[in-house]
Design a protein around this motif. Structure first.
Motif, PDB file in Angstrom:
ATOM      1  N   ASP A   1      18.199 -17.240 -14.597  1.00  0.00           N
ATOM      2  CA  ASP A   1      17.414 -17.725 -13.459  1.00  0.00           C
ATOM      3  C   ASP A   1      18.335 -18.486 -12.523  1.00  0.00           C
ATOM      4  OD1 ASP A   1      14.921 -16.782 -14.416  1.00  0.00           O
ATOM      5  OD2 ASP A   1      14.731 -18.533 -15.717  1.00  0.00           O
TER       6      ASP A   1
ATOM      7  N   TRP B   1      12.886 -21.072  -9.030  1.00  0.00           N
ATOM      8  CA  TRP B   1      13.799 -20.244  -9.823  1.00  0.00           C
ATOM      9  C   TRP B   1      13.455 -18.769  -9.628  1.00  0.00           C
ATOM     10  CZ3 TRP B   1      17.984 -22.416 -11.695  1.00  0.00           C
ATOM     11  CH2 TRP B   1      17.979 -23.766 -12.034  1.00  0.00           C
ATOM     12  N   LYS B   2      14.492 -17.934  -9.605  1.00  0.00           N
ATOM     13  CA  LYS B   2      14.329 -16.476  -9.496  1.00  0.00           C
ATOM     14  C   LYS B   2      15.122 -15.832 -10.623  1.00  0.00           C
ATOM     15  CE  LYS B   2      14.972 -12.522  -6.472  1.00  0.00           C
ATOM     16  NZ  LYS B   2      13.623 -12.031  -6.708  1.00  0.00           N
ATOM     17  N   ASN B   3      14.490 -14.905 -11.331  1.00  0.00           N
ATOM     18  CA  ASN B   3      15.157 -14.217 -12.426  1.00  0.00           C
ATOM     19  C   ASN B   3      15.985 -13.057 -11.899  1.00  0.00           C
ATOM     20  OD1 ASN B   3      14.977 -11.878 -14.710  1.00  0.00           O
ATOM     21  ND2 ASN B   3      15.223 -13.924 -15.565  1.00  0.00           N
TER      22      ASN B   3
END
Length: 152
Positions: free
Chosen positions: A105, A22-24
């Motif tokens: 995310d 996951w990437k914010n």
């Protein structure tokens, strides 16, 4: 992280080949993209107005910001070893079904659609990349992206 050699790649056609962490997507990232592209539409950069007037109840990332993260997300999900270079060769299809709210995310899921020898030095791979939004039913991006692998 999935690691596949260039020689093995055709064996993965039609298969799931990776999923990124996951990437914010922060408001700072959205602002930086707006500054870089000159797209300062209020739904992206005016936090208070977006909270009160936007249909999402929050500012949202530019669709092209989310799309531009495909290389970064996919490289954290899978790698193809063996080529001298990997070139982003473009897209065949792109859809942006859902907006990414600031603070959300996202992650990519990758399927290998096809692998084609272009000539003795180049191999073209077509991937289906879906960028999911944590907690949302619809994805942010569904894209058919192309990678050209150059043999040493």
């Amino acid at each position: 992280m999935t690691t596949i050699t260039l020689e093995e790649l055709p064996n993965y056609t039609g298969k799931h080949v990776g999923q990124s962490p996951w990437k914010n997507i922060s408001q700072e990232m959205i602002q930086a993209f707006a500054d870089a592209t000159g797209d300062h539409q209020w739904i992206h950069v005016d936090v208070e107005r977006a909270k009160n007037e936007a249909p999402w109840g929050a500012p949202v990332a530019h669709g092209f910001l989310t799309l531009s993260l495909i290389p970064q997300l996919n490289q954290s999900a899978m790698t193809v070893t063996g080529p001298a270079a990997t070139i982003n060769y473009g897209m065949n299809k792109v859809r942006l079904p859902a907006a990414v709210k600031s603070g959300s995310d996202i992650r990519s899921t990758i399927e290998l659609i096809s692998v084609e020898d272009i000539d003795e030095k180049r191999v073209l791979a077509t991937y289906k990349t879906v960028i999911e939004i944590k907690g949302e039913d619809k994805p942010a991006v569904v894209a058919e992206n192309l990678a050209m692998y150059v043999k040493p």
